[in-house]
Design an enzyme around this catalytic site. Structure first.
Site, mmCIF file in Angstrom:
data_model
loop_
_atom_site.group_PDB
_atom_site.id
_atom_site.type_symbol
_atom_site.label_atom_id
_atom_site.label_comp_id
_atom_site.label_asym_id
_atom_site.label_seq_id
_atom_site.Cartn_x
_atom_site.Cartn_y
_atom_site.Cartn_z
ATOM 1 N N HIS A 84 -2.565 12.391 34.006
ATOM 2 C CA HIS A 84 -1.896 13.650 34.410
ATOM 3 C C HIS A 84 -2.377 13.986 35.811
ATOM 4 O O HIS A 84 -3.515 14.420 35.993
ATOM 5 C CB HIS A 84 -2.244 14.792 33.445
ATOM 6 N N HIS B 105 -1.169 15.565 39.882
ATOM 7 C CA HIS B 105 -0.226 16.141 40.845
ATOM 8 C C HIS B 105 -0.496 15.549 42.215
ATOM 9 O O HIS B 105 -1.573 15.767 42.779
ATOM 10 C CB HIS B 105 -0.399 17.665 40.912
ATOM 11 N N LYS C 279 8.419 15.055 31.065
ATOM 12 C CA LYS C 279 7.506 16.197 31.047
ATOM 13 C C LYS C 279 8.234 17.467 30.628
ATOM 14 O O LYS C 279 9.261 17.823 31.197
ATOM 15 C CB LYS C 279 6.939 16.376 32.463
ATOM 16 N N HIS D 15 3.365 20.586 28.503
ATOM 17 C CA HIS D 15 2.530 21.707 28.950
ATOM 18 C C HIS D 15 2.575 22.742 27.825
ATOM 19 O O HIS D 15 3.567 23.444 27.670
ATOM 20 C CB HIS D 15 3.050 22.302 30.268
ATOM 21 N N HIS E 19 -3.701 18.510 29.001
ATOM 22 C CA HIS E 19 -4.776 19.426 29.406
ATOM 23 C C HIS E 19 -5.061 20.473 28.317
ATOM 24 O O HIS E 19 -4.929 21.681 28.547
ATOM 25 C CB HIS E 19 -4.484 20.091 30.749
ATOM 26 N N ASP F 64 -5.359 16.417 35.792
ATOM 27 C CA ASP F 64 -4.596 17.583 36.256
ATOM 28 C C ASP F 64 -5.080 18.014 37.633
ATOM 29 O O ASP F 64 -5.023 19.206 37.972
ATOM 30 C CB ASP F 64 -4.678 18.740 35.248
#
Ligand code: NCD
Ligand code: ZN
Length: 345
Positions: A14, A16, A100, A137, A175, A248
């Protein structure tokens, strides 16, 4: 005498990476240690179609410095307009590794997320049929629900009903931040796993709020009480293959974090492996670090573990920059609040 730990190269399930100047600055920080990463699609506008994912993958590969070995595993951002056939085709050609799900409004750039789960039912059924995992999420966005309860309520109200309605759907709860999340995963032995971030093993909500507000510890899902951090540490270091690393790592520039309305996200890519070695050593579980960072994730995704290895050496205090500079502005590196001694060498 220095201690040495050799692991298969880790993956980040995970991550970004953003786009443009930020992508160029943060990508090497992950590619230095990680062989592969699941790339979050929450750009503005989001990565929603196979065509978007193909273009984003190209931009990532173009930004990758010469000589670095890194494979981006692409995801699509599920919207109420997502076409099941586009998703299936992207999976069939090997372009995407997961889809996602952001509940609309749950976090940074999630306005296009799902409001009405009935609308995405055909996509979820197609994914169950072809074995394509859904990364979730897991927070409700109902303003009535306290932010510290949003994960637990999501499990009851959304996740469990969706999983029951879609047998065979493979889900990664991303997460996780609560004991409730850990318990939901351990109570279900099929088609379910969870990622745990580095920072949620280190901070609880006191670190965020006591003695002054610490914008660089603000992320979503927000850090919870100490009992939840301890449950996450037990899960991560347990050797249970349903738990694996998803950092994350979520860079925002300092002006965007240190603001009256600061962005959520901790930037942990540069020092994650040093922090994890520290945490696993504290839990007397250094022998389980490789499972968490390098074996359990590939096993869930049906991918081979990496053949290459990395070495961590324990010695003098590890130095790392407080911030990295980007053409968009400085990005503060997560400060675990203790000295690190394990260095990737
Ligand atoms: C993420 C981001 O900045 O994109 N922020 C965060 O706090 N984790 C979004 C997300 O993954 O929720
Ligand atoms: Zn994220």
């Amino acid at each position: 005498m220095s201690q040495i730990l050799t692991l298969r190269r880790p993956d980040d399930w995970h991550l970004h990476l953003r786009d443009g100047a930020m992508l160029g600055a943060v990508l090497p920080e992950s590619a230095r240690h990680f062989a592969r990463a699941i790339i979050m699609p929450n750009l503005v506008p989001p990565v929603v179609t196979a065509r978007d994912a193909r273009a984003y993958r190209e931009r990532i590969l173009t930004a990758l410095p010469e000589g670095m070995d890194f494979t981006p595993l692409m995801t699509l951002y599920l919207t109420e307009e997502t076409d099941p056939d586009d998703v299936a085709a992207a999976h069939a050609e090997g372009l995407i590794t997961a889809v996602k799900l952001y509940p609309a409004g749950a976090t940074t750039n999630s306005a296009s997320g799902v409001r009405d789960f009935d609308k995405v039912r055909p996509v979820l059924e197609k994914m169950a049929e072809i074995g394509l995992p859904l990364c979730v999420h897991g927070e409700v966005t109902d303003p009535e629900i306290d932010i510290f309860d949003r994960e637990a309520v999501f499990i009851d109200r959304v996740l469990d009903p969706v999983r029951r309605a879609t047998p065979g759907l493979r889900v990664v709860m991303e997460h996780i931040t609560t004991r409730d999340g850990v318990e939901y995963v351990t109570a279900n032995d099929r088609d379910l796993a969870a990622t745990i971030t580095t920072h949620h093993l280190v901070i609880n909500r006191n670190h965020l709020l006591v003695g002054g507000i610490k914008p660089h510890y603000y992320c979503l899902p927000v850090a919870k009480r100490e009992e939840h951090r301890l449950a996450l540490r037990r899960a991560a270091t347990s050797g249970d293959a349903r738990f694996f690393l998803g950092t994350d790592s979520a860079p925002h520039t300092d002006p965007l974090k240190q603001s009256a309305c600061g962005c959520a996200g901790c930037f942990t890519a540069p020092n994650t492996m040093s922090i994890l070695a520290h945490v696993f050593e504290e839990e007397n579980a250094l022998n389980r670090l490789e499972g968490f960072t390098s074996l359990h994730g590939p096993a869930f995704y049906g991918l081979p573990p990496n053949e290459a290895q990395i070495t961590l050496t324990k010695g003098d205090t590890v130095t790392y920059p407080d911030k990295i500079e980007t053409d968009d502005g400085p990005v503060t590196v997560f400060d675990p609040g203790f000295a690190l001694h394990w260095q990737v060498t």
